[in-house]
Design a protein around this motif. Structure first.
Motif, PDB file in Angstrom:
ATOM      1  N   ALA A  69       0.757  -1.169  -0.118  1.00 37.04           N
ATOM      2  CA  ALA A  69       0.026   0.201  -0.243  1.00 37.04           C
ATOM      3  C   ALA A  69       0.853   1.173   0.052  1.00 37.04           C
ATOM      4  O   ALA A  69       0.434   2.402  -0.579  1.00 37.04           O
ATOM      5  CB  ALA A  69      -0.769   0.076   1.081  1.00 37.04           C
ATOM      6  N   LEU A  70       1.807   1.120   0.608  1.00 38.30           N
ATOM      7  CA  LEU A  70       3.046   2.282   0.802  1.00 38.30           C
ATOM      8  C   LEU A  70       3.634   2.388  -0.701  1.00 38.30           C
ATOM      9  O   LEU A  70       4.438   3.782  -0.588  1.00 38.30           O
ATOM     10  CB  LEU A  70       3.878   2.050   1.856  1.00 38.30           C
ATOM     11  N   CYS A 107       4.254  -2.574  -6.218  1.00 39.43           N
ATOM     12  CA  CYS A 107       3.547  -3.211  -5.185  1.00 39.43           C
ATOM     13  C   CYS A 107       3.914  -4.900  -5.003  1.00 39.43           C
ATOM     14  O   CYS A 107       4.188  -5.321  -4.239  1.00 39.43           O
ATOM     15  CB  CYS A 107       1.996  -3.306  -5.339  1.00 39.43           C
ATOM     16  N   GLU A 108       3.885  -5.233  -6.306  1.00 36.08           N
ATOM     17  CA  GLU A 108       4.617  -6.600  -6.405  1.00 36.08           C
ATOM     18  C   GLU A 108       5.923  -6.914  -5.849  1.00 36.08           C
ATOM     19  O   GLU A 108       6.353  -7.648  -5.125  1.00 36.08           O
ATOM     20  CB  GLU A 108       4.458  -7.183  -7.931  1.00 36.08           C
ATOM     21  N   ASP A 109       6.822  -5.992  -6.297  1.00 34.95           N
ATOM     22  CA  ASP A 109       8.210  -5.826  -5.797  1.00 34.95           C
ATOM     23  C   ASP A 109       8.444  -5.702  -4.363  1.00 34.95           C
ATOM     24  O   ASP A 109       9.167  -6.307  -3.570  1.00 34.95           O
ATOM     25  CB  ASP A 109       9.027  -4.630  -6.412  1.00 34.95           C
ATOM     26  N   ALA A 110       7.277  -4.867  -3.464  1.00 34.66           N
ATOM     27  CA  ALA A 110       7.356  -4.594  -2.241  1.00 34.66           C
ATOM     28  C   ALA A 110       6.867  -5.771  -1.299  1.00 34.66           C
ATOM     29  O   ALA A 110       7.172  -5.893  -0.298  1.00 34.66           O
ATOM     30  CB  ALA A 110       6.425  -3.268  -1.887  1.00 34.66           C
ATOM     31  N   CYS A 111       6.189  -6.755  -1.873  1.00 34.86           N
ATOM     32  CA  CYS A 111       5.651  -7.658  -1.230  1.00 34.86           C
ATOM     33  C   CYS A 111       6.828  -8.754  -0.721  1.00 34.86           C
ATOM     34  O   CYS A 111       7.429  -9.386  -1.469  1.00 34.86           O
ATOM     35  CB  CYS A 111       4.596  -8.652  -1.864  1.00 34.86           C
ATOM     36  N   PRO A 112       7.225  -8.743   0.766  1.00 35.21           N
ATOM     37  CA  PRO A 112       8.071  -9.731   1.003  1.00 35.21           C
ATOM     38  C   PRO A 112       7.771 -11.186   1.073  1.00 35.21           C
ATOM     39  O   PRO A 112       8.661 -11.988   1.054  1.00 35.21           O
ATOM     40  CB  PRO A 112       8.161  -9.450   2.708  1.00 35.21           C
ATOM     41  N   VAL A 113       6.300 -11.636   0.981  1.00 42.27           N
ATOM     42  CA  VAL A 113       5.959 -12.961   0.896  1.00 42.27           C
ATOM     43  C   VAL A 113       5.512 -12.869  -0.808  1.00 42.27           C
ATOM     44  O   VAL A 113       5.526 -12.115  -1.582  1.00 42.27           O
ATOM     45  CB  VAL A 113       4.886 -13.447   1.734  1.00 42.27           C
ATOM     46  N   ASP A 114       4.888 -14.225  -0.931  1.00 40.39           N
ATOM     47  CA  ASP A 114       4.500 -14.265  -2.383  1.00 40.39           C
ATOM     48  C   ASP A 114       2.945 -14.197  -2.435  1.00 40.39           C
ATOM     49  O   ASP A 114       2.366 -14.793  -3.219  1.00 40.39           O
ATOM     50  CB  ASP A 114       4.787 -15.840  -3.046  1.00 40.39           C
ATOM     51  N   ALA A 115       2.521 -13.204  -1.627  1.00 42.92           N
ATOM     52  CA  ALA A 115       1.044 -12.889  -1.656  1.00 42.92           C
ATOM     53  C   ALA A 115       0.426 -12.276  -2.680  1.00 42.92           C
ATOM     54  O   ALA A 115      -0.352 -12.550  -3.567  1.00 42.92           O
ATOM     55  CB  ALA A 115       0.545 -12.342  -0.413  1.00 42.92           C
ATOM     56  N   LEU A 116       0.969 -10.888  -3.120  1.00 45.40           N
ATOM     57  CA  LEU A 116       0.495 -10.153  -4.052  1.00 45.40           C
ATOM     58  C   LEU A 116       1.013 -10.414  -5.630  1.00 45.40           C
ATOM     59  O   LEU A 116       2.316 -10.370  -5.503  1.00 45.40           O
ATOM     60  CB  LEU A 116       0.503  -8.685  -3.490  1.00 45.40           C
TER      61      LEU A 116
ATOM     62  N   LEU B 164      18.851  -3.758 -12.407  1.00 50.67           N
ATOM     63  CA  LEU B 164      17.502  -4.459 -12.839  1.00 50.67           C
ATOM     64  C   LEU B 164      16.694  -4.931 -11.821  1.00 50.67           C
ATOM     65  O   LEU B 164      17.140  -5.399 -10.980  1.00 50.67           O
ATOM     66  CB  LEU B 164      18.069  -5.517 -13.950  1.00 50.67           C
ATOM     67  N   GLN B 165      15.493  -4.971 -12.174  1.00 44.95           N
ATOM     68  CA  GLN B 165      14.482  -5.753 -11.225  1.00 44.95           C
ATOM     69  C   GLN B 165      14.754  -7.086 -11.658  1.00 44.95           C
ATOM     70  O   GLN B 165      14.685  -7.969 -10.606  1.00 44.95           O
ATOM     71  CB  GLN B 165      13.043  -5.279 -11.312  1.00 44.95           C
ATOM     72  N   TYR B 166      14.635  -7.466 -12.889  1.00 43.97           N
ATOM     73  CA  TYR B 166      14.590  -8.899 -12.953  1.00 43.97           C
ATOM     74  C   TYR B 166      15.759  -9.116 -13.867  1.00 43.97           C
ATOM     75  O   TYR B 166      16.490  -8.528 -14.481  1.00 43.97           O
ATOM     76  CB  TYR B 166      13.466  -9.267 -14.186  1.00 43.97           C
ATOM     77  N   VAL B 292      22.520  -0.115  -3.629  1.00 44.35           N
ATOM     78  CA  VAL B 292      21.668   0.775  -3.528  1.00 44.35           C
ATOM     79  C   VAL B 292      20.853   0.357  -2.437  1.00 44.35           C
ATOM     80  O   VAL B 292      20.563  -0.944  -2.374  1.00 44.35           O
ATOM     81  CB  VAL B 292      20.864   1.010  -4.657  1.00 44.35           C
ATOM     82  N   GLY B 293      20.499   1.118  -1.279  1.00 38.11           N
ATOM     83  CA  GLY B 293      19.633   0.793  -0.238  1.00 38.11           C
ATOM     84  C   GLY B 293      18.351   0.842  -0.580  1.00 38.11           C
ATOM     85  O   GLY B 293      17.878   1.114  -1.607  1.00 38.11           O
ATOM     86  N   LYS B 294      17.595   0.109   0.235  1.00 36.94           N
ATOM     87  CA  LYS B 294      16.247  -0.111   0.013  1.00 36.94           C
ATOM     88  C   LYS B 294      15.364   1.052  -0.016  1.00 36.94           C
ATOM     89  O   LYS B 294      14.484   1.351  -0.795  1.00 36.94           O
ATOM     90  CB  LYS B 294      15.555  -0.780   1.337  1.00 36.94           C
ATOM     91  N   ILE B 295      15.932   2.145   0.905  1.00 34.90           N
ATOM     92  CA  ILE B 295      15.318   3.472   0.647  1.00 34.90           C
ATOM     93  C   ILE B 295      16.192   4.479   0.198  1.00 34.90           C
ATOM     94  O   ILE B 295      17.374   4.517   0.605  1.00 34.90           O
ATOM     95  CB  ILE B 295      14.626   4.096   1.913  1.00 34.90           C
ATOM     96  N   ILE B 296      16.081   5.047  -1.066  1.00 31.59           N
ATOM     97  CA  ILE B 296      16.782   5.996  -1.842  1.00 31.59           C
ATOM     98  C   ILE B 296      16.659   7.396  -1.093  1.00 31.59           C
ATOM     99  O   ILE B 296      15.522   8.022  -1.108  1.00 31.59           O
ATOM    100  CB  ILE B 296      16.727   5.868  -3.166  1.00 31.59           C
ATOM    101  N   LYS B 297      17.929   7.681  -0.506  1.00 34.02           N
ATOM    102  CA  LYS B 297      17.984   9.014   0.316  1.00 34.02           C
ATOM    103  C   LYS B 297      19.286   9.670  -0.150  1.00 34.02           C
ATOM    104  O   LYS B 297      20.215   9.544   0.623  1.00 34.02           O
ATOM    105  CB  LYS B 297      17.535   8.937   1.538  1.00 34.02           C
ATOM    106  N   PRO B 298      19.103  10.462  -1.248  1.00 30.64           N
ATOM    107  CA  PRO B 298      20.667  11.092  -1.733  1.00 30.64           C
ATOM    108  C   PRO B 298      20.826  12.284  -0.626  1.00 30.64           C
ATOM    109  O   PRO B 298      19.972  12.781   0.169  1.00 30.64           O
ATOM    110  CB  PRO B 298      20.380  11.426  -3.002  1.00 30.64           C
TER     111      PRO B 298
END
Lengths: 150, 371, 432
Positions: A69-70, A107-116, B164-166, B292-298
């Motif tokens: 959601a965030l 949102c998919e990336d953010a999900c820590p489990v495989d839920a969404l 890359l994400q994937y 790169v950290g999870k939260i990007i804060k330059p």
């Protein structure tokens, strides 16, 4: 001189004509007759969202942690939860507003489990805006697949 | 305007667009005509304005990336790449080689896809209705590769800040190789239809001539500038990613007319295939994400301008950080917007039919012009 | 009683009934042909562009023209504000009436296969078909809109210029035939044993190019250039009136093709009539129907829908039955002329569609250059060469052909001599 002769006998135009003529062979047809033929959709396709259940127990995988959601500021995901007696979060409601979604996959990336998960179902058109706001049961069961008959 | 008398000709004000099949979106051009001859033109833009730069100030760095796809929507990969690189520069992140090569392959594929779309619609504007179907067929193959890689065809959101994400999917290399093998033959087919066609030559040669001086003065970049004879390609001049490690030529025209710009773009597609081949050779397994950290804060108070060679010209991002998770300001330099400024200079004295050819040859995307 | 006899005599004398019947038949066939010409064009264009074309209405989209026609009929008939109402409503009618009435003078086959055979047939046709331009000009002018206005300007200028070239090309045919009657022109070709296209190929090419221009088709489709003028003269038209323009346009296509066939391709004559062993070609109508049956059967086998398979099988059966009927000697003899006429017309129409799929569009000034500086001098030279050769060697095939080809080539070379060379550019990359 050669150029002149080529121009005189319209060689440039005839070459073009030959190409278009040769394309009439049936094997050159590229059209996919969509509702009759289903297009192959890539495994990673980002389409309609789904909330996964555990395949054997049938319980939701969602831990109601809220990063989805965030992840996106348009408030298109609203996660509802309540605390159980042992202070654990339990998912109660989950709404997903497809009308605001741009299928970016954050949102998919953010999900820590495989839920969404964004699935391969791409037929998400609805007749009303309300129809695009999917609740938990809709997300878990998935939209009813459209059947086309002739 | 003076009172019209018998046999006195008046200027005709024709409104071209925003609903016109040849303005490539919602561009509106007010044309002053004398018969069919253009005396002057005025572009009216903004029909597709969405305030992208302002949106950026209310999004985190990562959240803004999908929005960049929606500016030049026919070259989303390149747009996203420019933005990600700008933020990486802000953070001072180095990319692992695999990520770099992957980005280059996808960006060059995107350049081909964008040029294919341009070629098809440009030919359609000039009355040749067949090339558009052939080019879209090849573009479809590229979009299929995009879809298999990142799950979307048009607004891809293919890269993330820092890598890359994937990772690449299994058949990626065979798919791209197959494409590189048959695609040059397809370019030959387009050329067979157009390059030596006398009607095509007459329609494009000497039309919309833009001298190199004018082009530079107007800030024109990309194939339009190179068509005027300027040797300027960001990939060569200020190499980013690993463009300094691959060999390719920068095609330039001589006459600065529509035909030269057409030849430049055709040649660029061939060069892109060449670059993709080299990238595939160098592609090796390895990490795909930089540190790169999870939260990007330059850190606060840093500003960065980073530009890449998009399919349409120099695509620049100016990012200012104020130490929060949101950028303080993002200014985008879209190539189409600046290239469009040359329109008036190019159409003066030509016929209405040429206006269509010239709008086509500039290769604008209104999503990028209006942002 | 006497009165009835009077009427009967009147009718038989003036063959009014026969003529009316023929007119009705020609009109009906032509309307159907025009509707299916649109379908054919969409299909052929689609195949050339690696597509399938209309597929949804009926099997292989075969009912598409009917659906289109119904849609256009049911659409609102819009008149723009500020338009000259009377002229606006009347203009498409002028176009379509002019286009259809011309077909009265076309000979579709030998003997009774014509509605009328005026001895100035070609003049009548040219005059009537030129009237159609009024429909276009008035329609564009009365729309009270810029794009249609420009479209109709272009149309007027284009038709005037290309009518000249086409007319000159026709005149060289008239010289050979020594008559203005279309029937006489075809009979002449029969006597000569050679079609006019072999006597004067240059004139044929000129006529074909000018014909494409006169029907406003690509690469000369400037009056309606979609990407420039958003439709040209019929931008403001909708519904039934738009359909009329559409019909007039395709009817004109059929007309130009029919004229080309009559003037240059031997009209209703069977190819190789003088060659003995090729007299088997007589059975071509039946063979064509059998071929169609096989094709339809193949389509049916490919289809996955049960109803479509049944439909295609029935169609194939129908074709075979028709082929059996056609193969009867009497029937074969009767339809021979009209069959070959149709085949030739179709071939030319196919070429028109083929051009549209391949070529870009000329610009207006270039169109004028091609018309006035290329086609008209070429047509004039071809006319002069033909006239000289007719006086010198008489009506013989070889000298006429050689002289015309040489004359045409020489003219083209002279005409293109002034052109700047170095149009063929290539660019290579530059590495720095």
């Amino acid at each position: 001189m050669r150029e002149r002769l080529r121009e005189l006998f319209l060689v440039d135009l005839l070459r073009g004509l030959r190409l278009t003529f040769s394309y009439q062979r049936p094997s050159a047809t590229y059209t996919e007759q969509y509702p009759l033929e289903r297009p192959p959709v890539a495994e990673r396709y980002r389409g309609a969202p789904r909330l996964n259940n555990h395949p054997s127990t049938g319980e939701t995988l969602c831990i109601a942690c809220n990063p989805c959601a965030l992840a996106y500021t348009e408030n298109l995901i609203v996660v509802g939860w309540e605390r159980t007696s042992d202070r654990k979060k339990m998912l109660t409601t989950f709404t997903y507003d497809l009308s605001r979604c741009m299928f970016c996959g954050l949102c998919e990336d953010a999900c820590p489990v495989d839920a969404l998960e964004l699935t391969q179902d791409f037929e998400v058109a609805r007749y009303s805006r309300e129809g695009l706001i999917w609740d938990r049961s809709m997300l878990e069961e998935g939209p009813e697949p459209t059947r086309y008959t002739r | 305007m003076a009172e019209a008398t018998f046999l006195d000709s008046n200027e005709l004000l024709v409104n071209m667009g925003p609903q016109h099949p040849a303005t490539h979106g919602v561009l509106r051009v007010k044309l002053r005509l004398d018969g069919e001859r253009v005396l002057g033109s005025e572009c009216v833009i903004g029909y597709l304005h969405r305030g992208v730069e302002k949106i950026a100030e209310n999004r985190t760095y990562a959240q803004f990336a999908p929005y960049t796809d929606r500016m030049d929507y026919v070259a989303a990969v390149t747009n996203g790449m420019g933005y990600c690189e700008a933020v990486e520069k802000l953070l001072g992140v180095e990319l692992p080689p695999r990520a770099q090569w992957t980005r280059m392959i996808l960006a060059e594929l995107q350049r081909i896809a964008s040029h294919l779309l341009w070629l098809g619609t440009h030919a359609l504007d000039l009355g040749a209705m067949t090339p558009v179907f052939y080019t879209f067929r090849e573009r479809e193959e590229i979009l299929n590769i995009f879809e298999s890689y990142c799950g979307a065809r048009l607004t891809t959101h293919a890269f993330r800040i820092g890598g890359l994400q994937y990772d690449l999917y299994d058949e990626f290399e065979t798919d791209v190789r197959k494409f590189c093998d048959y695609f040059p033959g397809k370019i030959d087919e387009y050329e067979q239809l157009l390059t030596t066609n006398r009607i095509w030559m007459e329609r494009t040669q000497g039309v919309g001539v833009l001298s190199a001086e004018d082009a530079i003065a107007l800030g024109v970049t990309g194939p339009v500038l190179r068509g005027s004879g300027m040797h300027w390609d960001i990939r060569k001049a200020q190499p980013y990613e690993a463009y300094d490690k691959v060999e390719f030529d920068v095609p330039t025209g001589e006459h600065g007319d529509t035909y030269d710009r057409y030849l430049v773009r055709i040649q660029e597609m061939r060069q892109s295939v060449r670059i993709i081949r080299q990238c595939l050779e160098r592609l090796e397994p390895g990490p795909i994400f930089g540190k790169v950290g999870k939260i990007i804060k330059p850190p606060a108070g840093i500003e960065v301008y980073h530009s890449i060679e998009g399919p349409k010209g120099e695509l620049g991002y100016f990012v200012v950080s104020d130490g929060t998770v949101n950028p303080y300001r993002v200014r985008i330099r879209p190539p189409s917007f600046l290239n469009l400024q040359a329109l008036d200079k190019m159409v003066r004295g030509h016929l209405v039919a040429d206006v269509v050819a010239i709008i086509g040859t500039i290769d604008i995307v209104l999503g990028e012009v209006d942002r | 009683m006497a009165a009835t006899q009077e009427v009967a005599r009147f009718l038989s004398d003036h063959s009014l009934v026969e003529a009316t019947l023929k007119i009705v038949v020609v009109f009906a066939v032509l309307s159907g042909l025009v509707a299916y010409l649109v379908y054919l064009e969409r299909k052929v264009l689609a195949f050339m562009q690696a597509r399938l074309g209309p597929m949804r209405v009926g099997p292989w989209g075969i009912l598409q023209p009917i659906a289109d026609g119904l849609k256009l009929l049911l659409k609102e008939d819009l008149v723009p504000a500020g338009a000259d109402r009377t002229v606006f409503l009347l203009a498409p009618v002028i176009s379509v009436v002019a286009a259809f009435s011309v077909f009265a003078a076309i000979p579709y086959g030998p003997g009774g296969w014509t509605i009328t055979n005026p001895n100035v047939g070609i003049l009548l046709i040219l005059g009537l078909s030129s009237l159609g331009i009024y429909g276009i000009i008035l329609g564009g002018w009365s729309s009270n809109s810029h794009y249609p206005l420009i479209g109709s300007f272009r149309s007027a200028a284009q038709l005037v210029s290309y009518e000249v070239a086409a007319g000159l090309a026709i005149v060289s045919v008239l010289l050979i035939a020594n008559s203005l009657s279309l029937v006489a022109i075809v009979q002449r070709q029969q006597q000569m044993g050679a079609w006019n296209v072999f006597l004067n190929p240059v004139a044929f090419v000129i006529y074909l190019i000018a014909g494409v221009a006169e029907t406003n088709r690509n690469p000369f489709d400037l009056p309606e250039a979609e990407s420039e003028l958003t439709g040209g003269f019929h931008t403001e038209y909708s519904g039934f009136r738009f359909a009329l323009y559409f019909m007039a346009e395709y009817t004109n296509m059929v007309l130009i093709a029919s004229l080309a066939v009559v003037l240059f391709l031997g009209g209703w004559l069977r190819p190789f009539e003088s060659v003995r062993w090729l007299s088997l070609l007589k059975y071509a109508p039946a063979a064509a129907l059998v071929g169609a049956a096989v094709f339809v059967l193949w389509l049916g086998l490919k289809s996955r829908v049960r109803a479509e398979r049944i439909f295609f099988a029935a169609l194939a059966m129908g074709c075979v039955l028709l082929a059996a009927v056609v193969a009867m000697p009497a029937v074969l003899e009767a339809i021979q002329g009209v069959f070959w006429f149709t085949v030739k017309v179709m071939a030319i129409l196919y070429a028109f569609i083929w051009y549209r799929a391949t070529f870009p569009r000329y610009r207006f000034d270039q169109l004028m250059t091609v018309g006035w500086q290329r086609l008209i001098p070429l047509a004039l030279s071809s006319l002069i060469v033909t006239a000289i050769m007719l006086v010198w060697t008489g009506q013989r095939l070889a000298p006429l052909l050689v002289a015309n080809v040489l004359g045409g080539a020489l003219t083209v070379l002279i005409l293109s001599a002034r052109q700047d060379s170095g149009r063929f550019r290539t660019i290579e990359g530059a590495t720095r």
